[in-house]
Design a protein around this motif. Structure first.
Motif, PDB file in Angstrom:
ATOM      1  N   TYR A 174      -5.529  -2.738   9.729  1.00 26.26           N
ATOM      2  CA  TYR A 174      -4.649  -2.619  10.920  1.00 26.26           C
ATOM      3  C   TYR A 174      -3.220  -2.879  10.291  1.00 26.26           C
ATOM      4  O   TYR A 174      -2.110  -1.829  10.584  1.00 26.26           O
ATOM      5  CB  TYR A 174      -5.041  -3.528  12.119  1.00 26.26           C
ATOM      6  N   ASN A 175      -2.989  -3.883   9.567  1.00 22.85           N
ATOM      7  CA  ASN A 175      -1.739  -4.137   9.094  1.00 22.85           C
ATOM      8  C   ASN A 175      -1.244  -2.936   8.228  1.00 22.85           C
ATOM      9  O   ASN A 175       0.006  -2.660   8.154  1.00 22.85           O
ATOM     10  CB  ASN A 175      -1.462  -5.376   8.300  1.00 22.85           C
ATOM     11  N   PHE A 176      -2.028  -2.375   7.311  1.00 18.43           N
ATOM     12  CA  PHE A 176      -1.775  -1.305   6.596  1.00 18.43           C
ATOM     13  C   PHE A 176      -1.251  -0.008   7.201  1.00 18.43           C
ATOM     14  O   PHE A 176      -0.230   0.499   6.881  1.00 18.43           O
ATOM     15  CB  PHE A 176      -2.976  -1.112   5.646  1.00 18.43           C
ATOM     16  N   LEU A 177      -2.226   0.204   8.261  1.00 18.62           N
ATOM     17  CA  LEU A 177      -1.995   1.613   9.015  1.00 18.62           C
ATOM     18  C   LEU A 177      -0.538   1.152   9.835  1.00 18.62           C
ATOM     19  O   LEU A 177       0.500   2.375   9.713  1.00 18.62           O
ATOM     20  CB  LEU A 177      -2.968   1.675  10.116  1.00 18.62           C
ATOM     21  N   ASN A 178      -0.345   0.015  10.228  1.00 17.03           N
ATOM     22  CA  ASN A 178       1.084  -0.281  10.880  1.00 17.03           C
ATOM     23  C   ASN A 178       2.225   0.026  10.041  1.00 17.03           C
ATOM     24  O   ASN A 178       3.019   0.509  10.383  1.00 17.03           O
ATOM     25  CB  ASN A 178       0.977  -1.748  11.226  1.00 17.03           C
ATOM     26  N   LYS A 179       1.958  -0.711   8.860  1.00 13.84           N
ATOM     27  CA  LYS A 179       3.175  -0.511   7.599  1.00 13.84           C
ATOM     28  C   LYS A 179       3.142   1.044   7.511  1.00 13.84           C
ATOM     29  O   LYS A 179       4.301   1.313   7.368  1.00 13.84           O
ATOM     30  CB  LYS A 179       2.627  -1.309   6.543  1.00 13.84           C
TER      31      LYS A 179
ATOM     32  N   PHE B  46       6.268   5.975   7.004  1.00 14.10           N
ATOM     33  CA  PHE B  46       5.991   7.339   6.816  1.00 14.10           C
ATOM     34  C   PHE B  46       6.649   8.135   8.184  1.00 14.10           C
ATOM     35  O   PHE B  46       6.804   9.330   8.336  1.00 14.10           O
ATOM     36  CB  PHE B  46       4.785   7.642   6.401  1.00 14.10           C
ATOM     37  N   ALA B  47       6.451   7.434   9.236  1.00 16.46           N
ATOM     38  CA  ALA B  47       6.668   8.054  10.633  1.00 16.46           C
ATOM     39  C   ALA B  47       8.480   8.175  10.858  1.00 16.46           C
ATOM     40  O   ALA B  47       8.781   8.859  11.692  1.00 16.46           O
ATOM     41  CB  ALA B  47       6.277   7.554  11.797  1.00 16.46           C
ATOM     42  N   ASN B  48       8.811   7.346   9.978  1.00 13.94           N
ATOM     43  CA  ASN B  48      10.328   7.173  10.182  1.00 13.94           C
ATOM     44  C   ASN B  48      11.030   8.399   9.218  1.00 13.94           C
ATOM     45  O   ASN B  48      11.095   7.974   8.151  1.00 13.94           O
ATOM     46  CB  ASN B  48      10.705   5.551   9.702  1.00 13.94           C
ATOM     47  N   THR B  49      11.718   9.265   9.979  1.00 12.11           N
ATOM     48  CA  THR B  49      12.206  10.331   9.251  1.00 12.11           C
ATOM     49  C   THR B  49      13.533   9.933   8.525  1.00 12.11           C
ATOM     50  O   THR B  49      13.816  10.602   7.578  1.00 12.11           O
ATOM     51  CB  THR B  49      12.567  11.733  10.162  1.00 12.11           C
ATOM     52  N   ASN B  50      13.904   8.578   8.562  1.00 11.03           N
ATOM     53  CA  ASN B  50      15.283   8.424   7.915  1.00 11.03           C
ATOM     54  C   ASN B  50      14.614   7.976   6.401  1.00 11.03           C
ATOM     55  O   ASN B  50      15.416   8.114   5.399  1.00 11.03           O
ATOM     56  CB  ASN B  50      15.694   7.144   8.618  1.00 11.03           C
ATOM     57  N   ASN B  51      13.543   7.576   6.143  1.00 11.91           N
ATOM     58  CA  ASN B  51      12.864   7.465   4.877  1.00 11.91           C
ATOM     59  C   ASN B  51      12.162   8.539   4.330  1.00 11.91           C
ATOM     60  O   ASN B  51      12.050   8.726   3.079  1.00 11.91           O
ATOM     61  CB  ASN B  51      11.744   6.528   5.190  1.00 11.91           C
ATOM     62  N   ILE B  52      12.410   9.750   4.774  1.00 13.62           N
ATOM     63  CA  ILE B  52      11.907  10.961   4.329  1.00 13.62           C
ATOM     64  C   ILE B  52      13.145  11.836   4.010  1.00 13.62           C
ATOM     65  O   ILE B  52      13.838  12.273   4.737  1.00 13.62           O
ATOM     66  CB  ILE B  52      10.884  11.615   5.490  1.00 13.62           C
TER      67      ILE B  52
ATOM     68  N   ALA C 274       5.622   2.984  -2.167  1.00 20.68           N
ATOM     69  CA  ALA C 274       6.863   3.595  -1.208  1.00 20.68           C
ATOM     70  C   ALA C 274       7.566   2.915  -0.323  1.00 20.68           C
ATOM     71  O   ALA C 274       8.752   3.102  -0.314  1.00 20.68           O
ATOM     72  CB  ALA C 274       5.837   4.727  -0.327  1.00 20.68           C
ATOM     73  N   LYS C 275       6.946   1.902   0.224  1.00 21.48           N
ATOM     74  CA  LYS C 275       7.749   1.068   0.979  1.00 21.48           C
ATOM     75  C   LYS C 275       8.793   0.137   0.189  1.00 21.48           C
ATOM     76  O   LYS C 275       9.993   0.173   0.562  1.00 21.48           O
ATOM     77  CB  LYS C 275       7.062  -0.220   1.916  1.00 21.48           C
ATOM     78  N   LYS C 276       8.453  -0.135  -0.852  1.00 15.26           N
ATOM     79  CA  LYS C 276       9.416  -0.887  -1.826  1.00 15.26           C
ATOM     80  C   LYS C 276      10.449  -0.117  -2.410  1.00 15.26           C
ATOM     81  O   LYS C 276      11.805  -0.374  -2.332  1.00 15.26           O
ATOM     82  CB  LYS C 276       8.701  -1.292  -3.057  1.00 15.26           C
ATOM     83  N   LYS C 277      10.099   1.131  -2.516  1.00 18.19           N
ATOM     84  CA  LYS C 277      11.295   2.341  -2.953  1.00 18.19           C
ATOM     85  C   LYS C 277      12.212   2.511  -1.712  1.00 18.19           C
ATOM     86  O   LYS C 277      13.428   2.841  -1.878  1.00 18.19           O
ATOM     87  CB  LYS C 277      10.717   3.654  -3.612  1.00 18.19           C
ATOM     88  N   GLY C 278      11.459   2.617  -0.693  1.00 11.11           N
ATOM     89  CA  GLY C 278      12.554   2.755   0.563  1.00 11.11           C
ATOM     90  C   GLY C 278      12.597   4.203   1.118  1.00 11.11           C
ATOM     91  O   GLY C 278      12.980   4.527   2.170  1.00 11.11           O
ATOM     92  N   LYS C 279      12.370   5.043   0.169  1.00  7.81           N
ATOM     93  CA  LYS C 279      12.605   6.529   0.244  1.00  7.81           C
ATOM     94  C   LYS C 279      11.559   7.500  -0.260  1.00  7.81           C
ATOM     95  O   LYS C 279      11.329   7.180  -1.425  1.00  7.81           O
ATOM     96  CB  LYS C 279      14.050   7.104  -0.221  1.00  7.81           C
ATOM     97  N   VAL C 280      10.864   8.381   0.182  1.00  3.57           N
ATOM     98  CA  VAL C 280      10.222   9.378  -0.487  1.00  3.57           C
ATOM     99  C   VAL C 280      10.644  10.797  -0.074  1.00  3.57           C
ATOM    100  O   VAL C 280      11.152  10.834   1.009  1.00  3.57           O
ATOM    101  CB  VAL C 280       8.661   9.035  -0.210  1.00  3.57           C
ATOM    102  N   THR C 281      10.288  11.873  -0.827  1.00  2.00           N
ATOM    103  CA  THR C 281      10.750  13.115  -0.592  1.00  2.00           C
ATOM    104  C   THR C 281       9.621  13.685   0.500  1.00  2.00           C
ATOM    105  O   THR C 281       8.445  13.075   0.802  1.00  2.00           O
ATOM    106  CB  THR C 281      10.648  14.149  -1.583  1.00  2.00           C
TER     107      THR C 281
END
Length: 883
Positions: free
Chosen positions: A707-712, A717-723, A766-773
Motif C-alpha cells: 500500500y505504501n508503494f502504491l501511495n508513493k 506519478f500523479a503529480n504533473t509537476n514531476n512529469i 524516480a522519486k529520488k530523481k524528482g522528475k521523469v519525462t
RNA sequence: GCCCGGAUGGCGGAAUUGGUAGACGCGCUGGAUUCAAAAUCCAGUUCCGGCAACGGAGUGUGGGUUCGAUUCCCACUCCGGGUACCA
C-alpha cells in the motif's frame, strides 16, 4: 493529491463495466490465449483470500497478454451444485436455487471489487438449466460410447460388433451385452457410503484415513445399485497423455500413482483334483520357483469350490469375519496377518510342485485377479504370512554380498532386492533361469509361459470405475427412465434439460433413497403405449459440471449445440489453467477422461484440455499455541517486544503458521482488505507474498508495505509537476528498460513477486530523481497496469489519454540502452570477495590480470604469497588463487 | 514404508547456466517534522568483535567435487503434501 483508492477504484470498475472493456470477441485473425481459473463453489461464507491469489495471477497474465496483442479468453463462473445449499434447504426449506443465486451474486460482487478483467458476458453457472442441458447431453454421449480396445478409443455404441452367439440368444442378451460395454452403466456396486451426508461417494473422495473428504465422517461399505463410469478403459490414454503436458511434476506423479499401472503377467495354476484353473496376477513371474503357497481373497468366486470338506467350516467363518471388518481394519498395515488353509493344493507350473491354497484378507478382490502366488523369500507380506503359518520359504535370489546372506539363503529372512537366480530350474518342465538377472529372468519365464499357453504378459491398473451417482437433490438429474419391463431409455435430446422437480422436503432416505424419490409426479412416467416407468432418482456428483465447463465458456449462449465447432477449434486447448493442488486427482483426472471421450467422438479437437497447469500455494495465517501445543484464538493474543502472550493467562505463546480457520479467528476476508487498503493493494500483496506456488502466511503488515508503494507511486506519478518534457536522464531510462524487461520476464514465468519488486525499485529511483519525462511516466503506467490496473488507468488518464490502457501495446525493451561498456567486477581471493573494480568489458584477459594484480588492494591480499591461478569470467567475477 | 515438495536475517522472501548471499517489503534503531501522536521523509539494519577502517563466521546437519557451492553429488534431520497389504 491523495491516493484515494476508495474513489478511484470504483470509478474504473464502472468504466470497464460500462464500456465492456474486457468483452472477448471471436476474432480468429488474432493469436489466441485462453487463460482459465478453477471456478469457485459459491459458498455462503463468501470469498476467501485464497481465491484472489490465483485469480489475480491469471488476471495479470490476461492483461499483459492483451497488451501483447493476444485475443484473450478469460472467463469466470460458478460450480454451484453441492451439499451446503441442500443442507440449508433441509434446515430452512429455502430452495437450494435461491441460496445458490444469493451466493453467486455475492461472489460476483466480491470478484468485481478486485478489478479482475473477466468477460462477464460469458459467465456460467453449473446449476443453470441451460448448462445442465449439456451436462446431461454429455452423459448421454458416455452412455452411448464403448471402448474399442484394439483401436484404443471410444466409439459410438451403434458401431459395437455383437457376437453371433449373443445375437442368437435374443434381444435381452444383446441389450445386456451392450450394457456391459457402455462407458456409463447402472449396476450393483460395493460403494463407499457416508452416513453423515447420506450419500455414496467416489474412491477419490475418500481420504487416507477412511474419512469423507467433504465432511470428515468415516465412510462405510454398502452394496447399492449405482451409476458408474468405466474410466479404467482410458487408464493407458490418461497415462500417456501426461507426458506432453506442461504440468507440475508433482501433479503428474499423483495422477500416475492414482492410475497405478504395473507391468507383470497372469499365470494359470492347475488346481489339484478340480478341473478349474486359478489365475493369478504377478509383477514377478520370474519368482515362480519361489512360490510356496497361494492366496485367494475371501470374496473370490472359486472359494466354495476350492475348499475341501473338512475345512469348510473354518473357511466360512473366516469369510464371515472378513466381511464384517471395516475396510479400514482390513487394510491396516500394522495388523497381523490372518488366513485359513482351504485344504486344497495348486500345482506350480514351473516345477509341478503341489503348493497349498489359503484364503486371506491381505489379498484384495478388487486388484488383479483376486488371487496371488506367494513368494515369501522375496516379498515382505508373504514372508510375514509364511512365518505366521509355518509355510516353507525357498530363496531363489542370491543376495551375494548382503550381510545376512546365510539367513536369507536358509529362508529365515526376506530379501526384496535383486540378485542372481538360484534354485530356479526344473528338469520336469524344462525351464531354467538360474544365473540370469531380473529382466532376463522375467523375459524367459514369460516367453515360456506363453509357449505353454498358461500365462501371458499383462498390465494392471489401480484405477477403478468411477462411481457417478449421488443420493442428493441438488445435482443434475440423470436423463434416464427405468421401465417396468427392465428396459432403460434416455430422455430425448429435444427434451433436455430434464429439470429438477420442486420438493417439499429435501431430506434423503436413511438407506440410500435420493430425495427425488419423494417427487411422485415427476418420478412416474408412462409412454405412448401405456408402459410405466420411473425416472432415475439419483443425481450426478458435483464433478459432472466442472468436468467440461471450460468448453462452455467458448460459446456459452449456444442453444443449438454444446458449442460452435469453429470457436472450439480456435480457442482450445486452455493455454494456462490455475488453481489449487487439491484437485490433482479428482477434477483434473475426471476432466481429462471426459475430454478424451469427447475427442474420440470427434466433438472436441484436442486430445487434452489443459496444456499448462499451475497450482497456487495455499495462503495460511499466523496462529499461536501454548507450550503444550494448545491453539489459542488470535483475539486472545497480544504482542510485546516481538513475543506473544495470552491476554488472559499471560502465558508466553509460540507463533506458528497454520490454515486459516474460524476457531483460530484468523480468517481474512478480502472485502475488509479492500475497504482498508484498496483492491490494487490486495492484488499486489497477494502477488508479493512469495512464489505463487508456495504456501505462505498472510501478514497484514505486508499489505501495508505494498500500500505504501502504491501511495508513493501515486504521489509521484500523479503529480504533473514531476512529469516534464525533454530527454530522459540516462540512469532513469536505463533502469526503466531494465524494469520493462524484468517485469515482462517475470509475468511470462508467473514470478510476480520479483516483478513487483522491480517496479518498486524503479519507483524509488524516480522519486529520488524528482522528475521523469512524460514518456517514462506513461511507460511506467503501462507496466504497472497488469498488477495495479486501477491506479495505472488513473495515471494514464491524468496524462491526457481518454481511453483505457488495457489494449495499449506493451512497451518494447530498447536493448541498446541496456548495453554496458564496463562492469564492476567483484575481485575474490581464494573465493572470498575482497573488493570491487570497474573494468572495461572489451579489455583482454591478460591485461585484466595485470591491472588487477597491480592494484593496491590486491597487493595487500597477495602479500608474500604466490599467485597460483587467475580466474576471470567475463561479466561475472575475478578470482585470484594465492597460496 | 514408498512418491513428490520444502528448509536462506527478527519476519515474508531475492539470487540466469555454479560466480558479489540477503534484492524488494515488513519490523526494528536513530534523526527530521509535530504541542504530542499517527502519517510522511532521511539514515542505518545477517550475526560476532570494533568508534571506524576492517576482520571473523554464515544459506537445516555431516561429508564430497570445484579456483569458487544457497545452487552439483553422497549420507542424514526436521516440516508439508500425496499414497499404501496393489501382489
Amino acid at each position: 493529491m491523495e491516493y484515494n483508492f476508495s474513489k478511484l477504484e470504483p470509478k474504473w470498475q464502472k468504466y470497464w463495466e460500462e464500456n465492456k472493456t474486457f468483452k472477448t470477441n471471436d476474432d480468429f485473425s488474432k493469436p489466441k490465449y485462453y487463460i482459465l481459473d478453477m471456478f469457485p463453489y459459491p459458498s455462503g461464507a463468501g470469498l476467501h483470500v485464497g481465491h484472489p491469489e490465483g485469480y489475480t495471477a491469471t488476471d495479470i497474465l490476461s492483461r499483459y497478454k492483451r497488451m501483447k496483442g493476444f485475443n484473450v479468453l478469460h472467463p469466470m463462473g460458478y460450480d454451484a451444485f453441492g451439499l451446503p445449499a441442500e443442507q440449508y434447504a433441509i434446515q430452512t426449506g429455502t430452495h437450494p436455487a435461491t441460496t445458490t443465486q444469493k451466493n453467486c451474486d455475492n461472489f460476483r460482487r466480491q470478484i468485481k471489487k478486485i478489478g479482475l478483467s473477466y468477460d462477464w458476458d460469458r459467465e456460467i453457472n453449473t446449476t443453470d438449466p441451460k448448462y445442465v442441458k449439456w451436462t446431461q447431453w454429455i452423459f448421454k454421449q458416455l452412455y452411448n460410447t464403448w471402448f474399442d480396445k484394439d483401436l484404443k478409443k471410444g466409439r459410438p455404441i451403434s458401431e459395437l460388433p455383437i457376437p453371433e452367439d449373443i445375437k442368437a440368444a435374443g434381444k435381452k442378451a444383446v441389450q445386456e451385452y451392450i450394457g456391459e460395454k457402455r462407458l456409463a452403466y447402472y449396476d450393483n456396486a460395493q460403494v463407499w457410503w457416508c452416513d453423515s451426508c447420506k450419500t455414496v461417494c467416489a474412491n477419490e473422495e475418500v481420504l487416507t484415513d477412511g474419512s469423507h473428504e467433504k465432511c470428515g465422517h468415516q465412510v462405510i461399505r454398502k452394496n447399492l445399485k449405482q451409476w458408474l463410469l468405466r474410466i479404467p478403459h482410458y487408464a493407458e490414454r490418461l497415462l500417456e497423455g501426461l507426458d506432453d503436458l506442461d504440468w507440475p511434476a508433482g501433479v503428474k506423479d499423483m495422477q500416475r500413482n492414482w492410475i497405478g499401472k504395473s507391468t507383470g503377467a497372469e499365470v494359470d495354476f492347475e488346481i489339484d483334483g478340480l478341473n478349474k484353473k486359478l489365475k493369478v496376477y504377478t509383477t514377478r513371474p520370474d519368482t515362480l520357483f519361489g512360490a510356496t503357497y497361494m492366496v485367494i481373497a475371501p470374496e473370490h468366486e472359486l472359494v466354495n469350490e476350492i475348499v475341501t470338506g473338512d475345512k469348510k467350516e473354518a473357511v466360512e467363518n473366516y469369510i464371515k469375519t472378513a466381511a464384517l471388518k471395516s475396510d479400514l481394519d482390513r487394510t491396516d498395515l500394522a495388523k497381523e496377518k490372518t488366513g485359513v488353509f482351504t485344504g486344497r493344493y495348486a500345482i506350480n507350473p514351473v516345477n509341478n510342485k503341489h503348493i497349498p491354497i489359503w484364503v486371506a484378507d491381505y489379498v484384495l478382490m478388487g486388484y488383479g485377479t483376486g488371487a496371488i502366488m506367494a513368494v515369501p523369500a522375496h516379498d515382505t507380506r508373504d514372508f510375514e504370512f509364511a512365518k505366521e503359518f509355518n509355510i516353507p520359504v525357498i530363496c531363489i535370489l542370491d543376495p551375494k554380498e548382503a550381510e545376512e546372506r546365510e539367513a536369507i539363503l536358509s529362508g529365515n529372512k526376506c530379501w526384496t532386492e535383486d540378485g542372481e537366480y538360484i534354485n530356479s530350474a526344473s528338469e520336469k518342465t524344462g525351464l531354467n533361469i538360474n544365473g540370469l538377472n531380473k529382466s532376463a529372468g522375467i523375459k524367459k519365464t514369460v516367453t515360456w509361459l506363453a509357449e505353454k499357453g498358461i500365462g501371458k504378459a499383462t498390465d494392471n491398473y489401480k484405477l477403478r470405475d468411477w462411481l457417478f451417482s449421488r443420493q442428493r437433490y441438488w445435482g443434475e438429474p440423470f436423463p434416464v427412465i427405468h421401465w417396468e419391463d427392465g428396459e432403460v431409455t434416455l430422455v430425448e435430446d429435444n427434451n433436455l434439460p430434464l429439470q429438477l422437480p420442486e420438493l417439499e422436503k429435501y431430506t434423503p432416505g436413511e438407506s440410500g433413497e435420493s430425495p427425488l424419490s419423494n417427487a411422485e409426479e415427476w418420478l412416474n412416467v408412462t409412454d405412448k403405449n401405456g408402459r410405466k416407468g420411473r425416472r432415475e432418482t439419483n443425481t450426478m456428483p458435483q464433478w459432472a459440471g466442472s468436468c467440461w465447463y471450460y468448453l462452455r465458456y467458448i460459446d456459452p449462449h449456444n442453444e443449438e449445440s454444446i458449442f460452435d465447432v469453429e470457436k472450439e477449434q480456435y480457442w482450445m486447448p486452455v493455454d494456462l489453467y490455475v488453481g489449487g493442488a487439491e484437485h490433482a486427482v479428482l477434477h483434473l483426472l475426471y476432466s481429462r477422461f471426459w475430454h478424451k471421450v469427447l475427442y474420440d467422438l470427434g466433438i472436441v479437437s484436442t486430445s487434452e484440455p489443459f496444456q499448462k497447469l499451475f497450482n497456487q500455494g495455499m495462503i495460511l495465517a499466523f496462529a499461536y499455541e501454548t507450550a503444550t501445543g494448545a491453539k489459542v484464538a488470535s483475539d486472545l493474543v497480544e504482542e510485546r517486544e516481538g513475543k506473544y502472550y495470552h491476554t488472559e493467562t499471560g502465558e508466553e505463546l509460540r507463533q506458528i503458521v497454520a490454515k486459516m480457520s474460524k476457531s483460530l479467528k484468523n480468517v481474512v476476508n478480502p472485502d475488509d482488505v479492500i475497504d482498508k487498503y484498496g483492491a490494487d493493494s490486495l492484488r499486489l500483496y497477494e502477488m508479493f507474498m512469495g512464489p505463487l506456488d508456495e504456501r505462505k502466511p498472510w501478514a497484514e503488515n505486508g499489505v501495508k508495505g505494498v500500500y505504501n508503494f502504491l501511495n508513493k507511486a501515486y504521489y509521484f506519478f500523479a503529480n504533473t509537476n514531476n512529469i516534464v518534457d525533454g530527454e530522459e536522464d540516462k540512469e532513469t531510462i536505463k533502469l526503466l528498460h531494465q524494469t520493462i524487461q524484468k517485469v515482462e520476464h517475470d509475468i511470462e514465468n508467473l514470478k510476480f513477486n520479483t516483478g513487483i519488486s522491480a517496479l518498486m525499485v524503479f519507483n524509488n529511483l524516480a522519486k529520488k530523481k524528482g522528475k521523469v519525462t512524460r514518456q517514462t511516466a506513461e511507460t511506467f503506467a503501462k507496466i504497472l497496469a497488469p498488477y495495479a490496473p486501477h491506479l495505472a488507468e488513473e495515471l494514464w488518464s491524468i496524462y491526457g489519454n481518454n481511453k483505457t490502457l488495457a489494449y495499449e501495446p506493451w512497451p518494447e525493451v530498447d536493448e541498446s540502452l541496456l548495453k554496458e561498456n564496463t562492469h564492476q567486477y567483484p575481485v575474490s581471493f581464494n573465493g572470498k570477495m575482497r573488493f570491487k573494480l570497474e573494468l572495461p568489458l572489451d579489455m583482454p584477459k591478460d591485461e585484466i590480470e595485470k591491472t588487477v594484480l597491480a592494484n593496491e588492494n590486491a597487493q595487500k591480499w597477495i602479500g608474500d604469497k604466490t599467485v597460483r591461478k587467475f580466474i576471470f569470467v567475463p561479466k561475472k567475477i575475478i578470482n585470484v588463487v594465492v597460496g
